[in-house]
Design a protein around this motif. Sequence first.
Motif, mmCIF file in Angstrom:
data_model
loop_
_atom_site.group_PDB
_atom_site.id
_atom_site.type_symbol
_atom_site.label_atom_id
_atom_site.label_comp_id
_atom_site.label_asym_id
_atom_site.label_seq_id
_atom_site.Cartn_x
_atom_site.Cartn_y
_atom_site.Cartn_z
ATOM 1 N N CYS A 72 -19.380 -35.319 23.691
ATOM 2 C CA CYS A 72 -18.145 -34.542 23.669
ATOM 3 C C CYS A 72 -18.327 -33.437 22.636
ATOM 4 C CB CYS A 72 -16.975 -35.447 23.260
ATOM 5 S SG CYS A 72 -15.467 -34.518 22.958
ATOM 6 N N TYR A 80 -16.171 -31.886 20.878
ATOM 7 C CA TYR A 80 -15.194 -31.831 19.783
ATOM 8 C C TYR A 80 -15.524 -32.867 18.715
ATOM 9 C CZ TYR A 80 -12.972 -28.953 23.223
ATOM 10 O OH TYR A 80 -12.750 -27.960 24.131
ATOM 11 N N PHE A 130 -10.754 -38.807 13.769
ATOM 12 C CA PHE A 130 -10.439 -40.231 13.916
ATOM 13 C C PHE A 130 -11.316 -40.898 14.975
ATOM 14 C CE2 PHE A 130 -8.059 -37.727 16.927
ATOM 15 C CZ PHE A 130 -8.248 -38.413 18.102
ATOM 16 N N HIS A 170 -16.426 -39.058 28.097
ATOM 17 C CA HIS A 170 -15.491 -39.018 26.974
ATOM 18 C C HIS A 170 -14.425 -37.961 27.202
ATOM 19 C CE1 HIS A 170 -17.979 -41.798 24.934
ATOM 20 N NE2 HIS A 170 -19.033 -41.036 25.118
#
Length: 496
Positions: free
Chosen positions: A197, A199, A203, A243
């Motif tokens: 992914c 990004y 978290f 994801h």
Amino acid sequence: MSRPVLLINPRITSKPRFPLAVMQLATALQPRHEVQILDGNVHADLAERAAALVASQDFAAVGLSVMGGPQLVSALAVSQAIRKAAPQLPIVWGGYFPSICPEAALNGSPVDCVIRGPGEATLPALLQALEDGTSLEGIDGLSWRRDGRVVHNPDRAFSAEALQQPLDYHAVDQPQQYLSPTYLGRRTTGYQAALGCRYRCSFCGVAAMFKGKTALPAAERLDRDLHYLRSEFGADSVQFYDHNFFDREAAMLPLLEVLAHHGLPWWCYARADALAQLSDSGWSLVKRSRLRMAYIGVETPNEQLLREMRKGTHADQTLAAVEQCRRHGVTPELSFMLAPPQDPEGETERCFDFIRRIKRLHPAAEIMLHINTPLPPSMLGGRKPVSPLQLRDTQGRAVRFPDSAAGWAEPAWVAYWCHRNAPWVSERLLERIRGFTTVLGCRFPTITDIRAPRWQRQALSAGAAWRYRFQHYERPWELQMMQRLVRLWDPQLAGL
Ligand code: B12
Ligand code: SF4
């Protein structure tokens, strides 16, 4: 051919789906090693089976795939049984738990090495070194013990190599058993198209695994695999494990064309910004492709918190994405993170209000409620803690994360990993969240449950209507009694 390798997917659910992690590793190992796979989701007596197998055969090593939460508990029990049955056999852990907590995974456990991040290149390199008796020092992505001390080798660079290898679905016993009825179809298969992914939400375990890297598959690969899954196993629908399925629109269009060609109902993870920004022609392709549900991490409507988490999406994009989904017949499955440590009560109420707003916009939107549980600060030397917050429990004491696998397997920390509870959440707040979850879940029963008859859902919904309307979430005992009779499937715990 070198000695065989045993790969284990410890138990996490009673509804098995393709254990893609161990299947992908088997594909990477197979040129050199014969691989046997044991799946705890199929075999309830996993520890006994594994112990009998390692006592009777000469394996080069055993590898276990470990997510935090219930799978960690199972992985520990199996690893202990293996160590007892074959004390010299190297035990290797990989997957999300050891990638996020490598130090804890090795601390006091029967684990010899952990592999951080994707394992397709690291595991063969480790097996080669074990076979040759050479040093483990040069193997990127490996954490291991030298003279009783834990050593973390450098991270392994991201590689898209895994997208070149066709997956061997016959590496598992009776692959047909992994396709099951869901609300998407009679034979739904799990499948992962892209890797990683792009990004880096602070978290998220995926960011810790891939560090903001992604690689999309060629459209031909997706097309070939879907043909194969249909003709070989009769797949009639797909749950994409990617994801984040919707990457940049231009890159996605060829994949959506393939999906539209196959016309199999599908489910995926997506981001609100990507869906909100999708062009009209993109949406009409999505509609033709028969996307049924998109799981979107909303997390919170609070812009400040979204910024702190580096989420990169905004509340208005969520609303726009929900509206687009409604217009195009897609059910958004919206995930929220309640009770953040900054202001557990206030933020929870803000999320409840936002959820009610969404329900007015698109009543069929599915809502997934989680407690906001920041990742434990990485215990790797030199890395910055993931969360800058000083976390405190309800008594104001500093929160101390477990420093061993056994500690993380304690019920309270299993609940933490599964986003069900956190030390700063008071019993009163937890009660309120449970009450809201019950009232909301009854008022809008999930469409993913394919067993409960329509009249039962209608009864639940009617029973919850007044409470939902007047926001009376306290002690919904009558709904809890009804829920005992109508046990709806919980996609939050067990997937589709
Ligand atoms: C299917 C799935 C499940 C299934 C079970 C899967 C199974 N193993 O049988 C179900 C639905 C039960 C499930 C449950 C949970 N899941 Co889940 N799940 C997934 C999903 C969608 C796909 C997993 C998969 O097959 N991936 C594809 C394979 C190829 O990738 P991989 O597993 O990461 O494996 C690679 C590496 O990790 C590594 N590796 C893995 N194992 C091993 C072993 C060895 C020896 C080595 C060397 C390397 C290695 O190499 C592999 C190949 O590159 C992922 C998302 C995703 N795309 O991964 C989430 C995901 C793994 N789940 C996640 C979580 C948190 C959970 C839960 C613990 C909590 C929750 N609320 O969702 C629950 C537990 C619920 C409960 N029972 O209480 C997170 C993990 C992140 C984290 N912080 O830990 C993910 C990433 C979703 C997310 N984006 O948050 N899950
Ligand atoms: S976009 Fe989703 S998968 Fe990617 S890092 Fe953020 S939360 Fe994780």
